[in-house]
Scaffold this motif. Structure first.
Motif, mmCIF file in Angstrom:
data_model
loop_
_atom_site.group_PDB
_atom_site.id
_atom_site.type_symbol
_atom_site.label_atom_id
_atom_site.label_comp_id
_atom_site.label_asym_id
_atom_site.label_seq_id
_atom_site.Cartn_x
_atom_site.Cartn_y
_atom_site.Cartn_z
ATOM 1 N N ARG A 139 12.406 1.742 3.152
ATOM 2 C CA ARG A 139 11.919 0.380 2.928
ATOM 3 C C ARG A 139 12.978 -0.488 2.269
ATOM 4 N NH1 ARG A 139 5.720 0.290 0.612
ATOM 5 N NH2 ARG A 139 4.664 1.128 2.474
ATOM 6 N N PRO A 145 10.605 -3.040 5.239
ATOM 7 C CA PRO A 145 9.515 -3.125 4.244
ATOM 8 C C PRO A 145 8.161 -2.674 4.763
ATOM 9 C CG PRO A 145 10.166 -5.315 4.999
ATOM 10 C CD PRO A 145 11.175 -4.361 5.544
ATOM 11 N N HIS A 147 7.726 0.065 6.601
ATOM 12 C CA HIS A 147 7.705 1.506 6.880
ATOM 13 C C HIS A 147 6.580 2.164 6.078
ATOM 14 C CE1 HIS A 147 9.263 5.443 8.019
ATOM 15 N NE2 HIS A 147 9.115 5.818 6.763
#
Length: 393
Positions: A139, A145, A147
């Protein structure tokens, strides 16, 4: 007259002394040096159970070095047919070798409380910690971000911990069935033709690599002695040479994803029957090259032998550096794609994973890799009884 079924009358018969493991049969956590190989113990020497077999520690260290090299080669192999051939050959045997050793040292696993506790602290907890850490790292560093953080979908290196947990938990079953290896191969073949299995717990890899773990379970010390003979070492040289030639020929003709064992045949664009053929063919090739690898593993103690005890540290930690290099564009430098650059990357990967297997690194990360967690478990009744017996002595 004493009852023949009760030779000590109404008193309980004394328990027999604790038996020592048979010669050459190591424990899962601290492998022993076979007595036949070491000879009689010298006066004042430590018991055989306290010794580690240098061969297995050397094999684990060398296998983990190859794993790190393979991960470092991955972003570079697309532009070098020779590197991709070497990559393919290494991927044929480095994880099978590691998994066979894991199976061999899992032979004594049962459902005893202390072993279940060790399975939780040594496998489950590191999985939770590193799966979360790798997801957060992606991330932040990718950056990605969105994930997800999911313990049911292992990402990157953590699949091995899930696999080890499942394999070891099923060990009593494999020791019970009559033909464990053919059964494990059948399961692997069925997995390779079943695209509906999905990505949960990375079950494709768990099931397709299963035969190597089961093979380790059924192996005996004498089987390792067979591949450590001089004639096998000599024959392994032309075998590796032929493997490299075949790998070079196969680079433009074969999908490298077959060697990852993480997808079914249909997902790779192949007919279903190709999954069965490739699973069995790769199993045979992997066994052959793994035997050749074991043939060249040193038997004596070297400077790197002690690092064999910390290979899981090197395995789980080196991925952060590899992924940081990939996300940061470090592999995009043109000189790294030239022969000297490839040699440089290979040496850096070997040095990195070597450092990560050392004792100082183990001490730093032991809280995540081998936590004691006494607060989470009940005291074992057998251990409590022994403590009371010692206190009353």
């Amino acid at each position: 007259m004493t009852n023949s079924l009760r030779p000590h009358g109404h008193h309980r018969a004394p328990l027999p002394p604790a038996q020592q493991p048979a010669a050459g049969v190591p424990s899962p956590r601290s492998p022993q040096t076979p007595r036949a190989a070491t000879g009689a113990a010298a006066p004042g020497a430590k018991p055989a159970g306290k010794q580690r077999d240098a061969f297995f520690d050397n094999a684990k260290y060398l296998a983990i070095v190859l794993v790190a090299m393979g991960h470092a080669w991955e972003p570079l192999k697309g532009e070098s047919r020779l590197l991709e051939a070497v990559y393919t050959v290494v991927y044929t045997f480095h994880m099978p070798a590691f998994i066979i050793i894991s199976g061999y040292f899992s032979r004594s696993f049962d459902m005893r409380p202390d072993r279940l506790k060790r399975l939780v602290t040594g496998v489950v907890v590191p999985y939770v910690v590193f799966e979360t850490a790798y997801s957060l790292f992606k991330r932040w560093a990718a950056p990605d971000p969105t994930h997800p953080i999911s313990l049911l979908d292992p990402w990157y290196l953590t699949w091995f911990l899930v696999a080890l947990f499942i394999w070891r938990l099923t060990t009593p079953l494999w020791k019970l069935v009559r033909h464990p290896l053919p059964l494990a191969l059948t399961i692997a073949v069925l997995a390779s033709v079943s695209p509906d299995i999905g990505a949960e717990l990375d079950l494709q890899r768990v099931l397709q690599f299963l035969p190597f773990f089961v093979l380790g379970l059924v192996m005996k010390p004498e089987h390792f002695q067979l591949v450590r003979r001089r004639e096998v070492r000599i024959l392994s040289v032309p075998v590796f040479a032929v493997a490299l030639v075949v790998g070079y020929w196969a680079v433009p003709r074969m999908n490298t994803a077959w060697f990852y064992h993480r997808e079914a045949a249909q997902s790779l664009g192949a007919p279903w029957w190709a999954g069965a053929v490739m699973t069995l063919a790769l199993f045979g090739c992997s066994l052959l090259l793994t035997a050749c690898f074991f043939a060249w593993v040193p038997r004596r103690t070297f400077w790197f032998t002690a690092l064999g005890a910390g290979t899981l540290y090197g395995y789980l930690l080196h991925g952060f550096v590899v992924k940081a290099s990939e996300y940061g564009g470090w592999f995009d430098h043109g000189w790294l794609h030239k022969p000297l650059g490839l040699v440089f990357v290979t040496l850096v990967a070997a040095a990195l994973v070597t450092v990560l297997c050392t004792r100082p690194v183990q001490r730093i990360f032991r809280f995540a890799m081998e936590p004691k967690m006494e607060w989470a478990f009940k005291r074992d009744a057998t251990e409590l009884a022994r403590e009371r017996e010692r206190a009353g002595a």
